[in-house]
Design a protein around this motif. Structure first.
Motif, PDB file in Angstrom:
ATOM      1  N   VAL A  87       1.009  -1.368   0.205  1.00  0.00           N
ATOM      2  CA  VAL A  87       0.035   0.254  -0.245  1.00  0.00           C
ATOM      3  C   VAL A  87       0.878   1.634   0.394  1.00  0.00           C
ATOM      4  N   ARG A  88       0.657   1.922  -1.036  1.00  0.00           N
ATOM      5  CA  ARG A  88       1.520   3.553  -0.898  1.00  0.00           C
ATOM      6  C   ARG A  88       0.251   4.456  -0.606  1.00  0.00           C
ATOM      7  N   PRO A  89       0.407   5.649  -0.084  1.00  0.00           N
ATOM      8  CA  PRO A  89      -0.384   7.073   0.394  1.00  0.00           C
ATOM      9  C   PRO A  89      -1.034   7.096  -1.220  1.00  0.00           C
ATOM     10  N   VAL A  90      -1.674   7.634  -1.330  1.00  0.00           N
ATOM     11  CA  VAL A  90      -2.778   9.023  -2.227  1.00  0.00           C
ATOM     12  C   VAL A  90      -3.005  10.321  -1.958  1.00  0.00           C
ATOM     13  N   GLY A  91      -2.836  10.857  -2.450  1.00  0.00           N
ATOM     14  CA  GLY A  91      -3.504  12.323  -1.906  1.00  0.00           C
ATOM     15  C   GLY A  91      -3.956  12.544  -3.034  1.00  0.00           C
ATOM     16  N   VAL A  92      -4.156  14.145  -2.912  1.00  0.00           N
ATOM     17  CA  VAL A  92      -4.686  15.335  -3.973  1.00  0.00           C
ATOM     18  C   VAL A  92      -3.824  15.549  -4.915  1.00  0.00           C
ATOM     19  N   ASP A  93      -4.290  15.306  -6.483  1.00  0.00           N
ATOM     20  CA  ASP A  93      -2.946  16.244  -7.009  1.00  0.00           C
ATOM     21  C   ASP A  93      -3.092  17.770  -7.249  1.00  0.00           C
ATOM     22  N   ALA A  94      -2.502  18.418  -7.990  1.00  0.00           N
ATOM     23  CA  ALA A  94      -3.101  19.945  -7.968  1.00  0.00           C
ATOM     24  C   ALA A  94      -4.138  20.456  -9.213  1.00  0.00           C
ATOM     25  N   GLU A  95      -4.627  19.958  -9.371  1.00  0.00           N
ATOM     26  CA  GLU A  95      -6.108  19.321  -9.979  1.00  0.00           C
ATOM     27  C   GLU A  95      -7.248  19.471  -9.337  1.00  0.00           C
ATOM     28  N   GLY A  96      -7.003  18.355  -7.905  1.00  0.00           N
ATOM     29  CA  GLY A  96      -8.141  18.356  -6.814  1.00  0.00           C
ATOM     30  C   GLY A  96      -8.974  17.241  -7.357  1.00  0.00           C
ATOM     31  N   TRP A  97      -7.691  16.102  -7.789  1.00  0.00           N
ATOM     32  CA  TRP A  97      -8.402  15.260  -7.590  1.00  0.00           C
ATOM     33  C   TRP A  97      -7.067  13.881  -7.303  1.00  0.00           C
ATOM     34  N   VAL A  98      -8.485  13.320  -6.267  1.00  0.00           N
ATOM     35  CA  VAL A  98      -7.472  11.970  -5.584  1.00  0.00           C
ATOM     36  C   VAL A  98      -6.784  10.804  -6.634  1.00  0.00           C
ATOM     37  N   ASP A  99      -5.031  11.264  -6.268  1.00  0.00           N
ATOM     38  CA  ASP A  99      -4.537  10.413  -6.889  1.00  0.00           C
ATOM     39  C   ASP A  99      -4.702   8.646  -6.884  1.00  0.00           C
ATOM     40  N   ALA A 100      -4.772   8.278  -8.054  1.00  0.00           N
ATOM     41  CA  ALA A 100      -4.696   6.062  -7.680  1.00  0.00           C
ATOM     42  C   ALA A 100      -3.460   5.926  -7.715  1.00  0.00           C
ATOM     43  N   PRO A 101      -3.759   4.911  -7.222  1.00  0.00           N
ATOM     44  CA  PRO A 101      -1.941   4.250  -7.465  1.00  0.00           C
ATOM     45  C   PRO A 101      -1.396   3.792  -8.777  1.00  0.00           C
ATOM     46  N   PRO A 102       0.069   3.732  -9.178  1.00  0.00           N
ATOM     47  CA  PRO A 102       0.501   4.198 -10.831  1.00  0.00           C
ATOM     48  C   PRO A 102      -0.190   2.416 -11.499  1.00  0.00           C
ATOM     49  N   PRO A 103      -1.119   3.090 -12.508  1.00  0.00           N
ATOM     50  CA  PRO A 103      -1.743   1.671 -13.372  1.00  0.00           C
ATOM     51  C   PRO A 103      -0.691   0.559 -13.796  1.00  0.00           C
ATOM     52  N   ASP A 104       0.370   1.175 -13.854  1.00  0.00           N
ATOM     53  CA  ASP A 104       1.127   0.231 -14.785  1.00  0.00           C
ATOM     54  C   ASP A 104       1.811  -0.895 -14.037  1.00  0.00           C
ATOM     55  N   ASP A 105       1.607  -0.429 -12.171  1.00  0.00           N
ATOM     56  CA  ASP A 105       1.786  -1.757 -11.305  1.00  0.00           C
ATOM     57  C   ASP A 105       0.089  -2.427 -10.986  1.00  0.00           C
ATOM     58  N   PRO A 106      -0.110  -3.843 -10.937  1.00  0.00           N
ATOM     59  CA  PRO A 106      -1.534  -3.804 -11.359  1.00  0.00           C
ATOM     60  C   PRO A 106      -1.326  -5.156  -9.617  1.00  0.00           C
TER      61      PRO A 106
END
Length: 219
Positions: A87-106
């Protein structure tokens, strides 16, 4: 009333009210609807019998065990669907969206770090992809969970919060019940979320699968 110190002020800022966070989470989770959706019949969807019963009292659902202060989550395990993922932390990006985990790592999940940590009092949120261009991803089987299954979240201090599932539902993105999903119940709870529902190549998945779980043990 005594004034809060810097540590308490930082904690309050991190655990912002869900009325605010729900709005950005709903936007951010759109990122999780962009899986390929091209695998056989698609990911499993929740059965009607798995829906959480909003009429059940806290006593009927069971109260939380005595808890402790948890560290940041490090790993999530869901034995019923063979999930064992970092599990990695995700937050809110510069556009106000919640970041998702990188999709390349399934095999990677994300903890929304502006909410509570899993095991702490309140509603913690863990998100992950259902698939990517290579095939099924970490939460592909989430919709097949049943009431009574368990989700285990290990923290960086070596403690594990064990949550018991009491509901699994799929919600259309244009009728997503943010208050019901994200609001605190007064107990230590967990929501595990991925994409689900119907799929089209033009707009991706049209909903989200949400697992409702409550803390049942600590080890």
């Amino acid at each position: 009333m005594a004034s809060s110190g810097p540590e308490e002020e930082n904690r309050t800022q991190r655990r912002a009210p869900w009325g605010v966070i729900a709005l950005v989470l709903l936007a951010g989770l759109a990122l999780l609807r962009n899986g390929s959706g091209e695998f056989v019949s698609g990911p499993p969807q929740p059965a009607p019998a798995a829906a959480a019963d909003p009429r059940a009292s806290r006593a009927e659902r069971g109260g939380n065990p005595v808890s402790r202060e948890f560290a940041a989550p490090e790993r999530v395990r869901i034995p019923a669907i063979q999930v064992d993922a970092p599990v990695r932390p995700v937050g809110v990006d510069a556009e106000g969206w919640v970041d998702a985990p990188p999709p390349d790592d399934p095999n990677l999940a994300g903890w929304f770090s502006q909410a509570v940590r899993p095991g702490d009092k309140g509603t913690a949120v863990v998100v992950g992809h259902v698939d990517n261009r290579q095939g099924p991803a970490v939460f592909y089987g989430l919709g097949s969970l049943k009431k009574g299954n368990h989700v285990e979240v290990a923290d960086k201090d070596g403690h594990t919060a064990v949550f018991e599932v009491y509901g699994v539902e799929v919600f259309a993105k244009d009728r997503f019940p943010g208050e019901r999903v994200y609001a605190s119940t007064g107990s230590a709870e967990l929501r595990v979320i991925t994409c689900g529902g119907g799929y089209s190549k033009t707009s991706g998945y049209d909903g989200n699968v949400v697992v409702f779980a409550r803390l049942s043990g600590v080890r």
